[in-house]
Design an enzyme around this catalytic site. Sequence first.
Site, PDB file in Angstrom:
ATOM      1  N   LYS A   1      -2.891   8.609   2.654  1.00  0.00           N
ATOM      2  CA  LYS A   1      -4.097   8.466   3.493  1.00  0.00           C
ATOM      3  C   LYS A   1      -3.855   8.990   4.907  1.00  0.00           C
ATOM      4  O   LYS A   1      -4.777   9.502   5.543  1.00  0.00           O
ATOM      5  CB  LYS A   1      -4.548   6.999   3.543  1.00  0.00           C
ATOM      6  CG  LYS A   1      -5.082   6.448   2.224  1.00  0.00           C
ATOM      7  CD  LYS A   1      -6.278   7.214   1.693  1.00  0.00           C
ATOM      8  CE  LYS A   1      -6.939   6.481   0.527  1.00  0.00           C
ATOM      9  NZ  LYS A   1      -7.957   7.311  -0.158  1.00  0.00           N
TER      10      LYS A   1
ATOM     11  N   TYR B   1       0.845  -1.200   0.000  1.00  0.00           N
ATOM     12  CA  TYR B   1       0.000   0.000   0.000  1.00  0.00           C
ATOM     13  C   TYR B   1       0.886   1.258   0.000  1.00  0.00           C
ATOM     14  O   TYR B   1       0.517   2.295  -0.527  1.00  0.00           O
ATOM     15  CB  TYR B   1      -0.957  -0.015   1.188  1.00  0.00           C
ATOM     16  CG  TYR B   1      -2.175   0.868   1.005  1.00  0.00           C
ATOM     17  CD1 TYR B   1      -3.082   0.634  -0.025  1.00  0.00           C
ATOM     18  CD2 TYR B   1      -2.410   1.947   1.848  1.00  0.00           C
ATOM     19  CE1 TYR B   1      -4.198   1.449  -0.200  1.00  0.00           C
ATOM     20  CE2 TYR B   1      -3.523   2.765   1.677  1.00  0.00           C
ATOM     21  CZ  TYR B   1      -4.400   2.506   0.658  1.00  0.00           C
ATOM     22  OH  TYR B   1      -5.504   3.310   0.481  1.00  0.00           O
TER      23      TYR B   1
HETATM   24  O1  0WD Z   1     -10.494  -1.393  -1.473  1.00  0.00           O
HETATM   25  C1  0WD Z   1     -10.866  -0.294  -1.902  1.00  0.00           C
HETATM   26  N1  0WD Z   1     -11.366  -0.159  -3.115  1.00  0.00           N
HETATM   27  C2  0WD Z   1     -10.753   0.902  -1.006  1.00  0.00           C
HETATM   28  C3  0WD Z   1     -10.824   2.175  -1.522  1.00  0.00           C
HETATM   29  C4  0WD Z   1     -10.551   0.667   0.441  1.00  0.00           C
HETATM   30  C5  0WD Z   1     -10.477   1.877   1.217  1.00  0.00           C
HETATM   31  C6  0WD Z   1     -10.527   3.121   0.654  1.00  0.00           C
HETATM   32  N2  0WD Z   1     -10.676   3.253  -0.697  1.00  0.00           N
HETATM   33  C7  0WD Z   1     -10.737   4.604  -1.253  1.00  0.00           C
HETATM   34  C8  0WD Z   1      -9.769   4.921  -2.372  1.00  0.00           C
HETATM   35  O2  0WD Z   1      -8.465   5.133  -1.906  1.00  0.00           O
HETATM   36  C9  0WD Z   1     -10.408   6.186  -2.922  1.00  0.00           C
HETATM   37  O3  0WD Z   1     -10.098   7.288  -2.078  1.00  0.00           O
HETATM   38  O4  0WD Z   1     -11.992   4.834  -1.805  1.00  0.00           O
HETATM   39  C10 0WD Z   1     -11.894   5.873  -2.774  1.00  0.00           C
HETATM   40  C11 0WD Z   1     -12.570   5.404  -4.054  1.00  0.00           C
HETATM   41  O5  0WD Z   1     -11.846   4.360  -4.632  1.00  0.00           O
HETATM   42  P1  0WD Z   1     -12.491   3.172  -5.492  1.00  0.00           P
HETATM   43  O6  0WD Z   1     -13.949   3.322  -5.557  1.00  0.00           O
HETATM   44  O7  0WD Z   1     -11.899   1.917  -4.951  1.00  0.00           O
HETATM   45  O8  0WD Z   1     -11.804   3.346  -6.908  1.00  0.00           O
HETATM   46  P2  0WD Z   1     -12.245   4.035  -8.310  1.00  0.00           P
HETATM   47  O9  0WD Z   1     -13.563   3.538  -8.760  1.00  0.00           O
HETATM   48  O10 0WD Z   1     -11.064   3.813  -9.234  1.00  0.00           O
HETATM   49  O11 0WD Z   1     -12.368   5.581  -7.951  1.00  0.00           O
HETATM   50  C12 0WD Z   1     -11.283   6.419  -7.718  1.00  0.00           C
HETATM   51  C13 0WD Z   1     -11.405   7.555  -8.688  1.00  0.00           C
HETATM   52  C14 0WD Z   1     -10.758   7.442 -10.051  1.00  0.00           C
HETATM   53  O12 0WD Z   1     -11.059   6.391 -10.744  1.00  0.00           O
HETATM   54  P3  0WD Z   1     -10.091   5.884 -11.983  1.00  0.00           P
HETATM   55  O13 0WD Z   1     -10.353   4.426 -11.931  1.00  0.00           O
HETATM   56  O14 0WD Z   1     -10.622   6.616 -13.157  1.00  0.00           O
HETATM   57  O15 0WD Z   1      -8.654   6.217 -11.634  1.00  0.00           O
HETATM   58  O16 0WD Z   1     -10.718   8.709  -8.308  1.00  0.00           O
HETATM   59  C15 0WD Z   1     -10.910   9.613  -9.393  1.00  0.00           C
HETATM   60  C16 0WD Z   1     -11.189   8.803 -10.617  1.00  0.00           C
HETATM   61  O17 0WD Z   1     -12.524   8.932 -10.955  1.00  0.00           O
HETATM   62  N3  0WD Z   1      -9.752  10.404  -9.687  1.00  0.00           N
HETATM   63  C17 0WD Z   1      -9.830  11.725  -9.896  1.00  0.00           C
HETATM   64  N4  0WD Z   1     -10.890  12.568  -9.849  1.00  0.00           N
HETATM   65  C18 0WD Z   1     -10.647  13.843 -10.120  1.00  0.00           C
HETATM   66  N5  0WD Z   1      -9.437  14.325 -10.441  1.00  0.00           N
HETATM   67  C19 0WD Z   1      -8.538  12.134 -10.220  1.00  0.00           C
HETATM   68  C20 0WD Z   1      -8.355  13.501 -10.500  1.00  0.00           C
HETATM   69  N6  0WD Z   1      -7.158  14.012 -10.812  1.00  0.00           N
HETATM   70  N7  0WD Z   1      -7.712  11.052 -10.211  1.00  0.00           N
HETATM   71  C21 0WD Z   1      -8.460  10.001  -9.873  1.00  0.00           C
END
Ligand code: 0WD
Length: 260
Positions: free
Chosen positions: A162, A155
């Site tokens: 984080k 991580y």
């Molecule tokens: O196990 C997990 N999935 C966990 C996620 C466990 C605990 C926490 N999290 C957190 C992540 O660290 C994040 O903060 O939850 C949050 C959402 O993550 P997610 O739902 O797992 O992942 P995803 O669907 O990929 O959403 C994150 C999004 C990006 O998606 P992509 O796949 O396109 O990289 O963050 C957005 C983007 O939509 N993102 C941005 N939005 C605006 N400006 C940017 C940016 N520059 N970069 C990434």
Amino acid sequence: MGLLDGKRALVTGVANRWSIAYAIAKAFHEQGARLAFTYQGERVRDEVEKLAAQCGGAAVIECDVSNDEHLARLPDELRARLGGLDTLVHSIAYANKEDLAGKVYQTSRAGFKLTLDISAFSLVGLVGSLVEILSDGASIMALTYLGATEIVPNYNLMGIAKAALESEVRYLAYDLGERAIRVNAISAGPIKTASSRQVGGFSHILGVVPKVAPLKRNITANDVANTAVYLASDLSSAITADVHFVDSGFHAVGIPPLES
Ligand code: 0WD
């Protein structure tokens, strides 16, 4: 009657139907909230518009959090679409894949800056840009993970980001408390998404939770969404500056049980 009737919410970080932010948006919609989504750029625009249509025709606004102009015009766009804001969901993270494996001491300055900018500064940037349109008593929440405070293999740099994000939650809660605006983090257990798949050995992390956690199961995005509804609602009116775990109790385990 929904728990969020009359509330106006901005949900960031919807990229596809597996995004945790999408589960949160659906739950907010079901509880009566009016929604806006931000999307990062053209790459995800069509998909986000499709998902917004399924959440009562949520407004869709471009906002790459690394772009100061996007942040600066966001409040006017939200004022025009929703009139104001009662809830902000920060669900954004990014790191280069090479920074989610290997040795932390090999992290480059550029990788460090990028990860901390997108994954941590973005909360400060969003709140700074939206502070004037947030209503008194509003609720802000950010998604975090156990790797902020404990060692989670691979991580790495995201854990460092984080840790910054969780600290921001506390300081922002202090800044905004005089307006009864609450700021919390949801620390979610591992869920398979586009982002989590970038973490080296993620399937190992997923496999450990059901063996070790008190509830003996992994969590779903819906588990997170239900908690987000509670934090956005008036039911959590005295909760702020908190990191709230939605992880089947995994974070509280010191020594894993003997395998039976
Ligand atoms: O196990 C997990 N999935 C966990 C996620 C466990 C605990 C926490 N999290 C957190 C992540 O660290 C994040 O903060 O939850 C949050 C959402 O993550 P997610 O739902 O797992 O992942 P995803 O669907 O990929 O959403 C994150 C999004 C990006 O998606 P992509 O796949 O396109 O990289 O963050 C957005 C983007 O939509 N993102 C941005 N939005 C605006 N400006 C940017 C940016 N520059 N970069 C990434």
